[in-house]
Design a protein around this motif. Structure first.
Motif, PDB file in Angstrom:
ATOM      1  N   VAL A  92       5.041   1.349 -11.400  1.00  0.00           N
ATOM      2  CA  VAL A  92       4.204   1.070 -12.559  1.00  0.00           C
ATOM      3  C   VAL A  92       3.839   2.384 -13.207  1.00  0.00           C
ATOM      4  O   VAL A  92       3.868   3.443 -12.581  1.00  0.00           O
ATOM      5  N   ALA A  95       1.173   4.735 -11.299  1.00  0.00           N
ATOM      6  CA  ALA A  95       1.303   5.083  -9.885  1.00  0.00           C
ATOM      7  C   ALA A  95       1.008   6.561  -9.691  1.00  0.00           C
ATOM      8  O   ALA A  95       1.432   7.405 -10.470  1.00  0.00           O
ATOM      9  N   LEU A 137       1.270  -0.554  -1.248  1.00  0.00           N
ATOM     10  CA  LEU A 137       2.013  -1.597  -1.947  1.00  0.00           C
ATOM     11  C   LEU A 137       1.419  -2.960  -1.638  1.00  0.00           C
ATOM     12  O   LEU A 137       0.867  -3.180  -0.559  1.00  0.00           O
ATOM     13  N   PRO A 138       1.508  -3.903  -2.576  1.00  0.00           N
ATOM     14  CA  PRO A 138       0.907  -5.231  -2.341  1.00  0.00           C
ATOM     15  C   PRO A 138       1.597  -5.954  -1.205  1.00  0.00           C
ATOM     16  O   PRO A 138       2.795  -5.820  -0.987  1.00  0.00           O
ATOM     17  N   GLU A 185      -1.967  -3.301 -15.372  1.00  0.00           N
ATOM     18  CA  GLU A 185      -1.231  -3.031 -14.134  1.00  0.00           C
ATOM     19  C   GLU A 185      -2.081  -2.224 -13.157  1.00  0.00           C
ATOM     20  O   GLU A 185      -2.041  -2.451 -11.940  1.00  0.00           O
ATOM     21  N   ARG A 188      -4.653  -4.601 -11.592  1.00  0.00           N
ATOM     22  CA  ARG A 188      -4.026  -5.517 -10.643  1.00  0.00           C
ATOM     23  C   ARG A 188      -3.647  -4.788  -9.354  1.00  0.00           C
ATOM     24  O   ARG A 188      -3.864  -5.297  -8.252  1.00  0.00           O
ATOM     25  N   GLU A 189      -3.101  -3.596  -9.492  1.00  0.00           N
ATOM     26  CA  GLU A 189      -2.680  -2.842  -8.319  1.00  0.00           C
ATOM     27  C   GLU A 189      -3.865  -2.468  -7.431  1.00  0.00           C
ATOM     28  O   GLU A 189      -3.809  -2.592  -6.199  1.00  0.00           O
ATOM     29  N   GLU A 192      -5.477  -5.664  -5.678  1.00  0.00           N
ATOM     30  CA  GLU A 192      -4.683  -6.162  -4.561  1.00  0.00           C
ATOM     31  C   GLU A 192      -4.851  -5.292  -3.319  1.00  0.00           C
ATOM     32  O   GLU A 192      -4.819  -5.796  -2.197  1.00  0.00           O
ATOM     33  N   HIS A 246      -6.968   5.820 -10.638  1.00  0.00           N
ATOM     34  CA  HIS A 246      -6.565   5.781  -9.232  1.00  0.00           C
ATOM     35  C   HIS A 246      -7.196   6.935  -8.449  1.00  0.00           C
ATOM     36  O   HIS A 246      -7.679   6.743  -7.327  1.00  0.00           O
TER      37      HIS A 246
END
Length: 592
Positions: A92, A95, A137-138, A185, A188-189, A192, A246
């Motif tokens: 994404v 990241a 990672l999900p 994104e 969502r990341e 999760e 992030h």
């Protein structure tokens, strides 16, 4: 030029002779023009088709997708492994930087040293490790919990329902605005991954303008808030796409994980022997001479190369020297390749799997895996994926279940990897993926031999749950907590007297158990220390700020409808008031 000659021949009906070069006829001039155009087009196509060309050079990814050098290497890897590797998830835009991984282009020093080891871990691995300073990672069953705020009343309820030490990450979006896809994104990341102490919400500025006005927000972006409404930081949509959100979330959740340590110590003193703080390393024999002899004999009968036998001997020496000596990365990668080859060999490779898996668990117990050498993290991921794939089998349903010895050795390897504290959080995604395999479910469905001897695959699985719960005590990402607790309670029903399972569930309840979780643990009839902790959680004695190590996520109250039997605030008004017991004279006799 040949095409131009043939074109001129077709027009004039005769072959051009050398004398026509000086004639200057119209046929020769037209052929010369066509030849010049064809030459220019051919030169352009050659430059665009050659990756080493000049202005028309393509990128490495384009060359791989259209049949360049990378595509040929991928086809060779596919033919060697017997199947086409799964494509890795597209990164994404938000990241953060991750550790360097193996590449399949032959330029990695680790790949060359491993002599053709399987280096496409990101595309083929079933069991993956987490990355340091990166969002995990999900998972297969993870879902993004982002609460939609549609009115100022919803915003007030969200602020009032969150704990005081929680952080609200609220996204303010506008349809068709710049950077909205990257912002969505990122939300969502992060949701999760479930960072510790975070609650996620979203506001559509077009659908709910009063909420944006109430929050004094005029442009899209992400805002971090405390439960009392104090703003911590605001990120525009462009900064969110660059990874600024992030990094901030990672810094805040690290502080939250550190603040949980004194709370867990207070709970441990309140409920003695119900919690555990140190990873459990499965004891093994120190003598590796017998394992080395049997392993070399099995490798010779299996047809291993001299380089593979050398790697096996070097890894045995690393186990013999005790704790503290890290194994060479190329040797670990060669061991992973041997495990894959032996697992794919069927009955012919079954004899060599036991010494290879035994060596893997000994390396993990000696803390020889995942060192500071370049590529050590990726080599450990390759080894764990190969060991767990051979020990837990395939989830396709076509292959038969692996032998219990292979399953026990693979789970012991995973449990002993937690001996290194720096690998604890990185191993949690691997444990979560192991819990979702068919072999794990079948492991706990099978009956245990009475009395429980404390050996076998079930004991190794209990050690995995215990060490994962210890790592979760200081983990920044909480996505695996729910799956670990559910798997632990299911295992506790099969063995309520297992001490390792009792300690694992005690840790999981302390870091974030609900009243429903406490009730399920009590129904399993656990040991007295765990029973006291589960009873306190079920009664609500630990609902205060010091009762839970990590801030619990806010859950909205269920909506009540007329005639609905479910929970809700409106059900109390419809229920009958409490009354005394029915007198005996009005009761029916005969059990009616």
């Amino acid at each position: 030029l040949l095409g131009a000659v043939l074109l001129a021949q077709g027009k004039t009906g005769r072959l051009m002779e050398p004398s026509s070069l000086t004639d200057g006829g119209p046929e020769w001039l037209s052929a010369l023009c066509v030849a010049a155009v064809v030459g220019l087009l051919g030169a352009v196509l050659l430059l665009r088709g050659n990756p080493r060309g000049g202005a028309g050079c393509r990128t490495a990814a384009e060359g791989t997708q259209s049949g360049g050098g990378g595509s040929r290497l991928l086809e060779a890897e596919m033919q060697r492994s017997g199947g086409y590797p799964q494509q890795a998830a597209a990164p994404v835009p938000v990241a953060v930087a991750a550790a360097p991984a193996f590449t399949g282009d032959g330029q990695s020093g680790v790949a060359d040293a491993a002599a053709g080891a399987d280096t496409s871990s990101q595309g083929r691995s079933r069991f993956r490790l987490g990355r340091q300073d990166a969002v995990p990672l999900p998972c297969g069953e993870s879902s993004a919990e982002i609460w939609e705020v549609g009115s100022s009343e919803d915003a007030g309820a969200l602020l009032a329902g969150c704990p005081q030490d929680a952080v609200i990450c609220c996204s303010f979006s506008m349809p068709f605005a710049d950077g909205m896809r990257a912002q969505a994104e990122a939300m969502r990341e992060l949701s999760e991954a479930q960072p510790a102490g975070f609650v996620f919400a979203s506001v559509d500025m077009k659908a709910a303008p009063e909420v944006a006005a109430w929050a004094s927000v005029s442009a899209p972006g992400v805002r971090l808030l405390q439960a009392d409404g104090v703003q911590l930081e605001h990120f525009p949509a462009a900064d969110v796409g660059r990874g600024a959100l992030h990094k901030k979330v990672l810094a805040l959740t690290t502080l939250t994980a550190r603040a949980a340590e004194p709370k867990l110590e207070a709970l441990a003193s309140r409920f003695p022997t119900a919690l555990h703080s140190e990873p459990y390393v499965i004891p093994l024999k120190d003598d590796v001479a017998k394992m080395r002899q049997h392993g070399l004999e099995a490798l010779k009968s299996f047809g291993a190369s001299s380089e593979e036998e050398e790697a096996f001997g070097a890894l045995c020496d690393a186990c013999k020297h005790g704790v503290g000596r890290a194994a060479r990365v190329r040797h670990v990668a060669a061991l992973a390749r041997l495990l894959r080859t032996a697992a794919a060999g069927g009955a012919h490779g079954a004899g060599v799997l036991v010494p290879l898996l035994d060596l893997s668990r000994r390396l993990a117990a000696a803390k020889a895996l995942g060192g500071s050498e370049a590529g050590a993290h990726e080599a450990l991921e390759l080894l764990l994926d190969a060991a767990l794939s051979s020990g837990l089998g395939s989830d396709t349903g076509g292959a038969s279940a692996p032998p219990p010895t292979h399953c026990m050795l693979a789970l012991q390897c995973l449990a002993n990897c937690f001996a290194q504290p720096l690998l604890g959080e990185a191993l949690l995604p691997t444990v979560g993926q192991a819990l979702r395999t068919q072999a794990w479910v079948a492991l706990w469905v099978a009956d245990w031999p009475p009395p429980y001897p404390g050996k076998g695959p079930q004991a190794a699985a209990a050690a995995v749950l215990l060490n994962a719960s210890v790592a979760l005590r200081s983990a920044r990402w909480r996505a695996e907590h729910e799956g670990l607790l559910a798997a632990g309670v299911d295992a506790l029903r099969r063995a309520p007297g297992n001490e390792h399972l009792s300690l694992a569930i005690g840790n999981l309840l302390a870091v974030g158990g609900s009243q429903e979780d406490g009730k399920r643990v009590l129904q399993a009839q656990p040991l007295p220390p765990l029973r006291a902790l589960a009873g306190a959680i079920f009664r609500g004695d630990l609902d205060g700020p010091d009762g839970c190590a990590f801030p619990s996520a806010w859950q909205p109250a269920p909506s009540s409808k007329p005639g609905d039997r479910g929970g809700g605030q409106g059900d109390g008004e419809q229920r009958r008031p409490p009354r005394g017991p029915i007198p005996q004279r009005h009761r029916r006799r005969g059990g009616g």
